[in-house]
Design an enzyme around this catalytic site. Structure first.
Site, PDB file in Angstrom:
ATOM      1  N   HIS A  38      41.387  98.832  21.180  1.00  0.00           N
ATOM      2  CA  HIS A  38      42.689  98.437  21.649  1.00  0.00           C
ATOM      3  C   HIS A  38      42.878  96.837  21.399  1.00  0.00           C
ATOM      4  O   HIS A  38      43.851  96.270  21.422  1.00  0.00           O
ATOM      5  CB  HIS A  38      42.925  98.411  23.329  1.00  0.00           C
ATOM      6  CG  HIS A  38      42.225  97.962  24.376  1.00  0.00           C
ATOM      7  ND1 HIS A  38      42.509  97.652  25.472  1.00  0.00           N
ATOM      8  CD2 HIS A  38      40.975  97.181  23.860  1.00  0.00           C
ATOM      9  CE1 HIS A  38      41.700  96.820  26.018  1.00  0.00           C
ATOM     10  NE2 HIS A  38      40.788  96.653  25.324  1.00  0.00           N
ATOM     11  N   ASP A  58      28.805  91.757  12.591  1.00  0.00           N
ATOM     12  CA  ASP A  58      29.981  91.833  12.617  1.00  0.00           C
ATOM     13  C   ASP A  58      30.299  93.263  12.295  1.00  0.00           C
ATOM     14  O   ASP A  58      30.189  94.077  11.270  1.00  0.00           O
ATOM     15  CB  ASP A  58      30.580  91.064  11.338  1.00  0.00           C
ATOM     16  CG  ASP A  58      32.002  90.961  11.207  1.00  0.00           C
ATOM     17  OD1 ASP A  58      32.736  91.865  11.850  1.00  0.00           O
ATOM     18  OD2 ASP A  58      32.625  90.074  10.472  1.00  0.00           O
TER      19      ASP A  58
HETATM   20  C1  LIG Z   1      36.993  93.524  25.243  1.00  0.00           C
HETATM   21  S1  LIG Z   1      35.494  93.282  24.923  1.00  0.00           S
HETATM   22  C2  LIG Z   1      34.381  94.843  25.401  1.00  0.00           C
HETATM   23  C3  LIG Z   1      32.931  94.463  25.747  1.00  0.00           C
HETATM   24  C4  LIG Z   1      32.417  95.770  26.249  1.00  0.00           C
HETATM   25  N1  LIG Z   1      32.249  96.826  25.245  1.00  0.00           N
HETATM   26  C5  LIG Z   1      33.085  96.335  27.621  1.00  0.00           C
HETATM   27  O1  LIG Z   1      33.387  97.577  27.450  1.00  0.00           O
HETATM   28  O2  LIG Z   1      33.065  95.702  28.578  1.00  0.00           O
HETATM   29  C6  LIG Z   1      35.338  93.424  23.289  1.00  0.00           C
HETATM   30  C7  LIG Z   1      33.886  93.061  22.581  1.00  0.00           C
HETATM   31  O3  LIG Z   1      33.959  92.925  20.997  1.00  0.00           O
HETATM   32  C8  LIG Z   1      33.221  92.110  20.588  1.00  0.00           C
HETATM   33  N2  LIG Z   1      33.521  91.720  19.182  1.00  0.00           N
HETATM   34  C9  LIG Z   1      34.751  91.094  18.985  1.00  0.00           C
HETATM   35  N3  LIG Z   1      34.965  90.910  17.486  1.00  0.00           N
HETATM   36  C10 LIG Z   1      33.414  91.459  17.213  1.00  0.00           C
HETATM   37  C11 LIG Z   1      33.133  91.624  15.631  1.00  0.00           C
HETATM   38  N4  LIG Z   1      33.754  91.233  14.545  1.00  0.00           N
HETATM   39  N5  LIG Z   1      31.725  92.277  15.732  1.00  0.00           N
HETATM   40  C12 LIG Z   1      31.043  92.711  16.614  1.00  0.00           C
HETATM   41  N6  LIG Z   1      31.530  92.540  18.120  1.00  0.00           N
HETATM   42  C13 LIG Z   1      32.698  91.820  18.306  1.00  0.00           C
HETATM   43  C14 LIG Z   1      33.437  90.992  21.374  1.00  0.00           C
HETATM   44  O4  LIG Z   1      32.366  89.803  21.521  1.00  0.00           O
HETATM   45  C15 LIG Z   1      33.362  91.585  23.076  1.00  0.00           C
HETATM   46  O5  LIG Z   1      31.987  91.686  23.513  1.00  0.00           O
END
Ligand SMILES: C[S@@+](CC[C@H](N)C(=O)[O-])C[C@H]1O[C@@H](n2cnc3c(N)ncnc32)[C@H](O)[C@@H]1O
Length: 332
Positions: free
Chosen positions: A241, A222
């Site tokens: 964002h 996380d």
């Molecule tokens: C908008 S996506 C972007 C994915 C990738 N970086 C890209 O550019 O395509 C946001 C990512 O943040 C991850 N995410 C959300 N909350 C998270 C957390 N608390 N800890 C780690 N990753 C997290 C989601 O699983 C997702 O893969």
């Protein structure tokens, strides 16, 4: 009554019908099917499992939007604009159509809640935040991850092309199914790396990493808690964002804590032009609010947020869809 104004406003009010019609034909695979050439309606409907009359009505509306043509009655073809809906097209927007549908579209039903409170409409509709909901809905999570991966090609261009000679190890924070880091490591064979994301997300990262599996691994966790320490570069692509300043600040502070004093931070995001009107970045800004309570940021916003979390913004390189922001730990 001014008829022009009336018609113009009607189109705007009914705008989501067009976007959901685009999604429906993508979901049925119609653009990919027509990529090989025009098809008679009965054959196309049979092939795609659609009701012929309904498909005709959808395609005629979308032909009116410039996505398809009907060169002869009940013969449908892709128009140049519609080619961008094919999955393999250069700069394909097929995945974007998917990401704007389903639960994301439902969340917009609570847009009045978002404008009143500044918080995510999604949470009102589904009773929990988006990423928590995705963790409980594997089919939708898979579609979300694939949608994000589908947009990576365009997002990563400025990252791919920069000079990586001073960097050896990279953590892609919120790296999804690994597509971005896989492409980066394939282009720059001296790089090693870790794709860091929620545990259920990195579980599906294997296939994307096959070619670079000897140099790139995964870690589940996380990013509000901590991120893997000790790499000399940290990438945040379309992560910040998703969050308001307070939450984004926690992620940045965790990256700052994890990296050495001479580490580097690479952020792949939009730079919001304050005069953007209703351009794509401004629309995405609203979408981030309604879906996640997040926001797009102006250059001044980025400078302030980075400064507050221990970084200094070094450069901004504009890319075709996203910009690359580079930052270093602040020494004073
Ligand atoms: C908008 S996506 C972007 C994915 C990738 N970086 C890209 O550019 O395509 C946001 C990512 O943040 C991850 N995410 C959300 N909350 C998270 C957390 N608390 N800890 C780690 N990753 C997290 C989601 O699983 C997702 O893969």
């Amino acid at each position: 009554m001014n008829q022009d104004n009336n018609a113009q406003l009607r189109r705007k009010i009914m705008g989501y019908l067009v976007s959901q019609a685009i999604f429906a034909v993508c979901e049925l695979g119609v653009p990919d099917r027509l990529a090989a050439g025009p098809m008679p309606l009965p054959e196309l409907a049979r092939d795609r499992g659609a009701d012929p009359d309904a498909l005709r009505r959808f395609l005629r509306v979308l032909a009116g939007e410039g996505l398809f043509t009907e060169p002869a009655p009940d013969l449908f073809a892709l128009a140049e604009l519609g080619e961008l809906l094919c999955t393999g097209a250069d700069g394909s927007l097929h995945h974007l159509a998917g990401l704007m549908s389903g639960e994301a579209y439902q969340a917009w039903g609570a847009a009045p809640y978002s404008v009143r409170t500044g918080a995510a409409g999604f949470d009102q509709v589904y009773g929990m935040p988006y990423f928590a909901w995705l963790a409980e809905n594997p089919a939708e999570a898979e579609r979300f991850d694939q949608g994000q991966a589908g947009l990576v090609e365009v997002r990563l261009l400025p990252l791919l092309d920069r000079d990586w000679s001073g960097v050896t190890s990279v953590v892609d924070v919120g790296g999804g199914n690994g597509m971005l880091l896989a492409r980066l490591a394939a282009r720059h064979p001296h790089l090693t790396g870790v794709v860091f994301d929620l545990p259920h997300v990195v579980e599906s990262a294997g296939p994307a990493l096959t070619e670079v599996a000897d140099r790139v691994g995964t870690a589940g966790g996380d990013f509000f808690d901590k991120v893997p320490p000790g790499a000399d570069a940290y990438v945040l692509s379309q992560i910040l964002h998703d969050w308001n300043d307070e939450r984004a600040g926690v992620i940045l502070a965790n990256c700052r804590q994890a990296m050495p004093g001479n580490g580097r931070l690479f952020i792949v995001e939009q730079i919001l032009d304050p005069d953007a009107g209703s351009g794509p970045a401004a629309l995405l800004d609203l979408h981030m609010l309604v879906l996640l309570g997040g926001r797009e940021r102006t250059r001044a916003d980025w400078e302030r947020l980075l400064h507050e979390t221990g970084f200094v913004l070094e450069s901004v390189t504009a890319g075709p869809r996203s910009s690359l922001l580079t930052a270093r730990p602040r020494t004073s």
